[in-house]
Each structure stands twice: as C-alpha cells, then as structure tokens.
Design a protein around this motif. Structure first.
Motif, PDB file in Angstrom:
ATOM      1  N   ILE A 132       1.675   4.041   6.724  1.00 43.10           N
ATOM      2  CA  ILE A 132       1.200   2.923   7.540  1.00 43.10           C
ATOM      3  C   ILE A 132       0.258   3.419   8.627  1.00 43.10           C
ATOM      4  N   VAL A 133       0.596   4.552   9.244  1.00 42.76           N
ATOM      5  CA  VAL A 133      -0.175   5.071  10.372  1.00 42.76           C
ATOM      6  C   VAL A 133      -1.418   5.825   9.911  1.00 42.76           C
ATOM      7  N   ALA A 134      -1.264   6.697   8.906  1.00 38.73           N
ATOM      8  CA  ALA A 134      -2.328   7.638   8.566  1.00 38.73           C
ATOM      9  C   ALA A 134      -3.195   7.218   7.384  1.00 38.73           C
ATOM     10  N   ALA A 135      -2.735   6.263   6.568  1.00 42.22           N
ATOM     11  CA  ALA A 135      -3.463   5.992   5.329  1.00 42.22           C
ATOM     12  C   ALA A 135      -3.752   4.524   5.058  1.00 42.22           C
ATOM     13  N   SER A 136      -3.171   3.617   5.830  1.00 48.73           N
ATOM     14  CA  SER A 136      -3.341   2.195   5.555  1.00 48.73           C
ATOM     15  C   SER A 136      -4.487   1.615   6.378  1.00 48.73           C
ATOM     16  N   GLN A 137      -5.352   0.866   5.726  1.00 48.85           N
ATOM     17  CA  GLN A 137      -6.466   0.235   6.431  1.00 48.85           C
ATOM     18  C   GLN A 137      -5.982  -0.868   7.356  1.00 48.85           C
ATOM     19  N   ARG A 138      -5.090  -1.723   6.865  1.00 47.66           N
ATOM     20  CA  ARG A 138      -4.652  -2.887   7.620  1.00 47.66           C
ATOM     21  C   ARG A 138      -3.352  -2.660   8.376  1.00 47.66           C
ATOM     22  N   SER A 139      -2.564  -1.659   7.979  1.00 45.75           N
ATOM     23  CA  SER A 139      -1.229  -1.427   8.551  1.00 45.75           C
ATOM     24  C   SER A 139      -0.369  -2.675   8.415  1.00 45.75           C
ATOM     25  N   LEU A 140      -0.394  -3.253   7.219  1.00 42.63           N
ATOM     26  CA  LEU A 140       0.412  -4.432   6.903  1.00 42.63           C
ATOM     27  C   LEU A 140       1.242  -4.158   5.654  1.00 42.63           C
ATOM     28  N   PRO A 141       2.269  -3.317   5.763  1.00 44.99           N
ATOM     29  CA  PRO A 141       3.081  -2.982   4.583  1.00 44.99           C
ATOM     30  C   PRO A 141       3.739  -4.216   3.990  1.00 44.99           C
ATOM     31  N   PHE A 145      -1.649  -6.777  -2.020  1.00 51.61           N
ATOM     32  CA  PHE A 145      -3.086  -6.673  -2.225  1.00 51.61           C
ATOM     33  C   PHE A 145      -3.645  -5.527  -1.381  1.00 51.61           C
ATOM     34  N   GLY A 146      -3.221  -5.454  -0.121  1.00 49.86           N
ATOM     35  CA  GLY A 146      -3.675  -4.384   0.756  1.00 49.86           C
ATOM     36  C   GLY A 146      -3.060  -3.046   0.406  1.00 49.86           C
ATOM     37  N   ASP A 147      -1.777  -3.047   0.044  1.00 53.25           N
ATOM     38  CA  ASP A 147      -1.116  -1.790  -0.340  1.00 53.25           C
ATOM     39  C   ASP A 147      -1.801  -1.139  -1.536  1.00 53.25           C
ATOM     40  N   VAL A 148      -2.177  -1.959  -2.518  1.00 54.11           N
ATOM     41  CA  VAL A 148      -2.844  -1.431  -3.705  1.00 54.11           C
ATOM     42  C   VAL A 148      -4.247  -0.939  -3.351  1.00 54.11           C
ATOM     43  N   ASP A 149      -4.946  -1.665  -2.481  1.00 55.23           N
ATOM     44  CA  ASP A 149      -6.246  -1.180  -1.979  1.00 55.23           C
ATOM     45  C   ASP A 149      -6.091   0.230  -1.408  1.00 55.23           C
ATOM     46  N   SER A 285      15.287   0.270   6.504  1.00 56.67           N
ATOM     47  CA  SER A 285      13.954   0.649   6.051  1.00 56.67           C
ATOM     48  C   SER A 285      12.941  -0.415   6.437  1.00 56.67           C
ATOM     49  N   GLU A 286      13.322  -1.658   6.261  1.00 53.83           N
ATOM     50  CA  GLU A 286      12.449  -2.774   6.611  1.00 53.83           C
ATOM     51  C   GLU A 286      12.205  -2.837   8.121  1.00 53.83           C
ATOM     52  N   ALA A 287      13.253  -2.549   8.904  1.00 52.98           N
ATOM     53  CA  ALA A 287      13.123  -2.581  10.361  1.00 52.98           C
ATOM     54  C   ALA A 287      12.126  -1.538  10.845  1.00 52.98           C
ATOM     55  N   SER A 288      12.187  -0.340  10.272  1.00 54.41           N
ATOM     56  CA  SER A 288      11.241   0.713  10.626  1.00 54.41           C
ATOM     57  C   SER A 288       9.816   0.294  10.261  1.00 54.41           C
ATOM     58  N   MET A 289       9.661  -0.295   9.084  1.00 56.30           N
ATOM     59  CA  MET A 289       8.352  -0.759   8.618  1.00 56.30           C
ATOM     60  C   MET A 289       7.774  -1.792   9.571  1.00 56.30           C
ATOM     61  N   LEU A 290       8.587  -2.762   9.976  1.00 66.76           N
ATOM     62  CA  LEU A 290       8.144  -3.822  10.871  1.00 66.76           C
ATOM     63  C   LEU A 290       7.737  -3.262  12.226  1.00 66.76           C
ATOM     64  N   PHE A 291       8.544  -2.357  12.773  1.00 65.48           N
ATOM     65  CA  PHE A 291       8.238  -1.785  14.074  1.00 65.48           C
ATOM     66  C   PHE A 291       6.902  -1.040  14.054  1.00 65.48           C
ATOM     67  N   VAL A 292       6.706  -0.193  13.042  1.00 67.27           N
ATOM     68  CA  VAL A 292       5.476   0.594  12.965  1.00 67.27           C
ATOM     69  C   VAL A 292       4.268  -0.320  12.793  1.00 67.27           C
ATOM     70  N   ALA A 293       4.383  -1.340  11.936  1.00 73.24           N
ATOM     71  CA  ALA A 293       3.274  -2.268  11.729  1.00 73.24           C
ATOM     72  C   ALA A 293       2.947  -3.020  13.010  1.00 73.24           C
ATOM     73  N   ASP A 294       3.965  -3.442  13.736  1.00 74.11           N
ATOM     74  CA  ASP A 294       3.758  -4.184  14.983  1.00 74.11           C
ATOM     75  C   ASP A 294       3.047  -3.318  16.020  1.00 74.11           C
ATOM     76  N   VAL A 295       3.451  -2.056  16.131  1.00 76.10           N
ATOM     77  CA  VAL A 295       2.816  -1.148  17.089  1.00 76.10           C
ATOM     78  C   VAL A 295       1.374  -0.865  16.682  1.00 76.10           C
ATOM     79  N   MET A 296       1.153  -0.586  15.389  1.00 80.19           N
ATOM     80  CA  MET A 296      -0.190  -0.250  14.933  1.00 80.19           C
ATOM     81  C   MET A 296      -1.165  -1.420  15.140  1.00 80.19           C
ATOM     82  N   ARG A 297      -0.711  -2.637  14.930  1.00 77.00           N
ATOM     83  CA  ARG A 297      -1.594  -3.801  15.070  1.00 77.00           C
ATOM     84  C   ARG A 297      -1.542  -4.411  16.462  1.00 77.00           C
TER      85      ARG A 297
END
Length: 434
Positions: A132-141, A145-149, A285-297
C-alpha cells in the motif's frame, strides 16, 4: 494483558499450525473450519526451506513520494527470489489478504515450484502495508481494478529487474486466496496488453466474489461470539486463557487442529469459537489495511485529516476502532467514496460486480492455459460459486473435497495439481541432490 494484545496473541496462535507440521498420513479434517486452521504442513518430499536459495529484495515504485512517519516500517516492498542455476520458466506468486512475500503459504508454494524447476518470485498482497505504501498508486486496497493495475505494473518492473540476473524461458503466474482472484483478472489484462506474456496461470483457493467472501469472513466473527460483538473482549479473554492453560501444561504439545479442538471443547461450541478466531484474524488484517490506507490518503476516516501521526504516537486506539469496522462497512464508508473521486458515477453495486471473477468469466472459460485448484468446502465460497468454478474451468478445475480455505495447501496431492496445471515437466535440477 489487555484485550487487544490478547486478540493479537490468539490470532498468532491461529497461524502457528502452518509452521508445525502434522504427520503426513493424518487426513485433512472434514470440518472446513478445522481444516482451515490446521494448515496440514506435510512436506511430501519437498526440499527443506533452507535448501531453497531465497534472496529478499526491496522495491519502491514511487521513490519521490514521502512516507508518513508513522508508516516508516512499510516504506519498502519486499519480494523474494528463488533462482534456478540455468534457464527456467519464471513463476510469479501473489500472496493472499494481508500477507507478505514470505508468509507460510508463499513459502509452501515457493518450495514446491522451485523443486519442480521454476525460478520463483513471491510478492506481497496489495492489501499488505508495504505494498500500500511503496507500490500502490491509489493506496486503496480492496479496489480490485486498482490492485490489478498496481500488480501489473509491479510485475513488469520486477521482470525487467530480473532479466539481467535470470535466464527466463517463460512467465507463469500463481495467486493464493485474494491473490488467486487477482491472478485471474491479471490474466485477462495480459491477454489484451501482452506486457508480461503470461504462459500459464493457476488460481489457488480464489474468491469468486470478493464481496461475498469477505462477508462470510466478517460473519464468522460477528455470528459466533456468545452474546454478540458487545462481548468481544470477554470472548478474547476466555479463548486466550484456555490456550495459555493448555499450552503451558504440556511441553510436547503440538499446536495443531487437534489441540485447538480439545482446547475449545467439543461439537458446536468448538466450531463457533474456531469460526470467531478465523474471523478475528481476518478482521485484524483488514484493520491494518484500513489504517494504512487512511494515513496514506489523509482521508480523515480514522484520524483527523491533516493530523500527522508520529512514530511515538500510540496506535492501539486506532487499531481498536478500525477492528470494529467490517469489510462491508470499509467498502461502503471508505473505499466507495474515495473511488468516486475518480469515478463519480460508480455505484456500490457496480463496484461489487467489478470485484468478481465473473466479470471475466467468458475469458476464463475459453482460456486453455488458466486453471484453478481449490476445495469444495472452502469457507470463503458458496456452493453456487464452487459450481461456477467447476463449470467455468471444466477440466482445468481441480476441486478437492476437503481442506477449507488453504488447509491442505501443503499436501502433495494439492501441490501436484498446481504443478500439473502449470504444465512444465518436473525436471531434475542440480540442487536436488544436495
């Protein structure tokens, strides 16, 4: 110990069976929940982990993008490479929800594919913090559509990096769990764009519909706690005390499905508790994903927008709040509004439809080099979805009767199906006699 650390400890225990092999002659449990947590790690003739020459590398797709201080630990995406001494096909392997490139399922698949003659590259899930931090363009796990991009771009980058190091005769793709769903969508993308030139693709224990699968996992937590989610802390304390008492009373106790079953009791009580533990592991796992996405965006969902969290700030409160958000709520309240900034006309129903293998069902049906290996009792699938996989893939569907979700991943017969669908002959390599 407070409930939050207890929850972490219980979920760690849930993952331990994959590291403690059960006897290879022991049958896979017929209870799909027991099978899921048993992770029967029968090596079945695979090379020991230490005999697979694995090197870990770091990757950053956007080196100019600042990493928030609180996410310092996820500033680089780590991937692993197990290289053959000569020319060989290259197999990319995508991890499941929240998993990194060296998780137990990735180690299992890496060993099997390496012994069968592949160069093997494992990559983390797009839902893992480092991706999410180092490789995702949108940081929206979770936005497939974005994950596959992101995956398509990352795999191209890694192949270019490896071109000067490895003699690559072909490129194959394997995905586990959510990674299996993403592999199917990636195959459809590559059939149009040909940037990876994928030869064969195998989906291992994939979700057919991401929405349906995560709803089932959310329900395991929400429906199996005595008294409901309001008694979550009491449930966690009780489970932890049971595990601690039994585990400390025996020096030679093996943490396997039998241990869990005996610890939690018999019949429906044990099954309910195991279901709640599986649901809790997914929720963390989902909670960690949500937290990181929220911080990144800097979306203002968990923390105030514009407030820069520091490495010294306590995160337990944020984790506790995010753990109370189901994946369905994550999609409705966080993911959809964020994606609508890019696609204003997108509806929830359309987003759900796009998060399914069925959107590429025609392509999968007519593609002879794409297969699936899964279990009829996989807890993330409904019977109609198992039937859909069987009908869509036909002879390329290898569906085992029991195993739950990944519980028989390391079984020789399961791995043999993965290898067979990839199609490359089993070859003798120099290291096999070491």
């Amino acid at each position: 110990m407070t409930p939050l650390p207890r929850l972490l400890a219980c979920c760690l225990l849930l993952l331990l069976p994959l590291a403690h092999a059960a006897p290879p002659t022991r049958p896979v449990p017929e209870d799909p929940l027991l099978a899921t947590i048993s992770g029967v790690a029968a090596e079945g003739g695979l090379l020991p982990a230490d005999d697979v020459p694995t090197v870990e590398y770091e990757y950053v797709r956007y080196p100019w993008r600042p990493v928030p201080d609180v996410l310092w630990f996820a500033g680089t995406m780590r991937y692993t490479v197990a290289a053959q001494p000569g020319a060989a096909p290259l197999a990319f392997v995508i991890a499941g929800t929240g998993a990194d490139a060296d998780s137990s399922s990735m180690r299992t698949l890496r060993r099997a594919l390496y012994q069968a003659g592949w160069h093997v590259v494992t990559v983390p899930s797009p839902t893992h913090a480092s991706f999410i931090v180092a490789a995702s363009q949108r940081s929206l796990p979770g936005y497939l559509f974005g994950d596959v991009d992101d995956l398509y771009a990352v795999l191209q980058d890694l192949r270019e990096r490896l071109a000067g190091q490895l003699q690559i005769s072909a490129v194959d793709l394997v995905g586990f769990s959510l990674g299996g769903t993403q592999a199917g969508l990636l195959a459809a993308r590559d059939a149009q764009e040909h940037r990876l030139g994928l030869r064969r693709v195998v989906l291992v224990n994939p979700a057919v519909s991401l929405w349906n699968s995560v709803s089932r996992l959310d329900a395991l937590l929400e429906d199996n706690i005595p008294g409901g989610l309001a008694h979550f802390d009491v449930f966690v304390d009780d489970i932890f005390e049971r595990f601690a008492a039994v585990y400390s009373s025996s020096e030679d106790m093996t943490f396997d499905a039998e241990f869990v079953f005996h610890t939690l009791g018999r019949g429906r009580q044990a099954s309910d508790a195991i279901g709640a533990l599986i649901g809790a592991a997914f929720r963390l796992s989902e909670a960690s994903m949500l937290f990181v996405a929220d911080v990144m965006r800097d979306a203002g969902f968990l923390k105030p927008a514009g407030y820069p969290l520091q490495t010294s700030d306590s995160l337990s409160g944020y984790l506790r709040v995010s753990a109370g958000v189901s994946f369905r709520d994550y999609v409705r309240r966080f993911l959809l509004p964020q994606v609508q900034r890019e696609r204003p006309a997108l509806t929830l129903d359309r987003l759900i439809d796009e998060s399914s293998l069925m959107q590429v069902g025609g392509f999968l049906r007519r593609s002879p080099d794409i297969g699936v290996v899964t279990n009829a009792d996989d807890i993330i699938l409904g019977r109609d979805e198992v039937d859909w996989l069987r009908t869509t893939f036909g002879r390329r569907a290898r569906i085992h009767a029991h195993g739950g979700h990944g519980g028989n991943l390391a079984r020789p017969e399961f791995l043999a199906d993965v290898i067979a669908l990839l199609g490359a002959p089993r070859t003798e390599v120099a290291h096999a006699s070491h």
